[in-house]
Write a protein that holds these residues in place. Sequence first.
Motif, short mmCIF file in Angstrom:
data_model
loop_
_atom_site.label_atom_id
_atom_site.label_comp_id
_atom_site.label_asym_id
_atom_site.label_seq_id
_atom_site.Cartn_x
_atom_site.Cartn_y
_atom_site.Cartn_z
N VAL A 16 -4.62 1.69 -17.19
CA VAL A 16 -3.92 2.13 -16.17
C VAL A 16 -4.19 1.32 -15.22
N HIS A 17 -3.81 -0.05 -15.35
CA HIS A 17 -3.89 -1.81 -13.82
C HIS A 17 -2.64 -2.18 -13.43
N SER A 18 -3.15 -2.50 -12.00
CA SER A 18 -2.32 -3.06 -12.22
C SER A 18 -2.97 -4.12 -11.77
N PHE A 19 -2.49 -5.52 -11.29
CA PHE A 19 -2.65 -6.75 -11.29
C PHE A 19 -3.04 -7.12 -9.37
N ALA A 20 -1.93 -6.75 -8.35
CA ALA A 20 -1.85 -6.91 -6.96
C ALA A 20 -2.88 -5.79 -5.67
N ILE A 21 -3.77 -5.13 -6.76
CA ILE A 21 -4.70 -4.33 -6.08
C ILE A 21 -4.35 -3.37 -4.45
N MET A 22 -3.25 -2.70 -5.07
CA MET A 22 -2.29 -2.01 -3.77
C MET A 22 -2.00 -0.67 -4.26
N GLY A 23 -2.80 -0.01 -5.19
CA GLY A 23 -2.84 1.04 -5.27
C GLY A 23 -1.74 1.77 -6.14
N ARG A 24 -1.29 0.48 -6.77
CA ARG A 24 0.07 1.27 -7.37
C ARG A 24 -0.58 2.05 -9.24
#
Length: 76
Positions: A16-24
């Motif tokens: 699981v990865h998100s690009f915004a580095i906001m904890g999602r």
Amino acid sequence: TRTLADRVDQGAGVGVHSFAIMGRSGLVAVAVMLHRGMPLRQAVIDGSRARGLRIPESAEQLQWLELFDNRYFGTT
């Protein structure tokens, strides 16, 4: 998250990865653990340990996890 939990239960690896580095991505990972029957507190501890950073990152994210857990699993 149910589909991801099903895949984990079948022995598949899931990233699981998100690009915004906001904890999602951490929220999704904890939600998958909840679907697999893990208590919220333990899912947060295990997710944080695996990530190397605290999950959730904010009070709002913790509130979302608590609401999610209560709504779908009635355990929080």
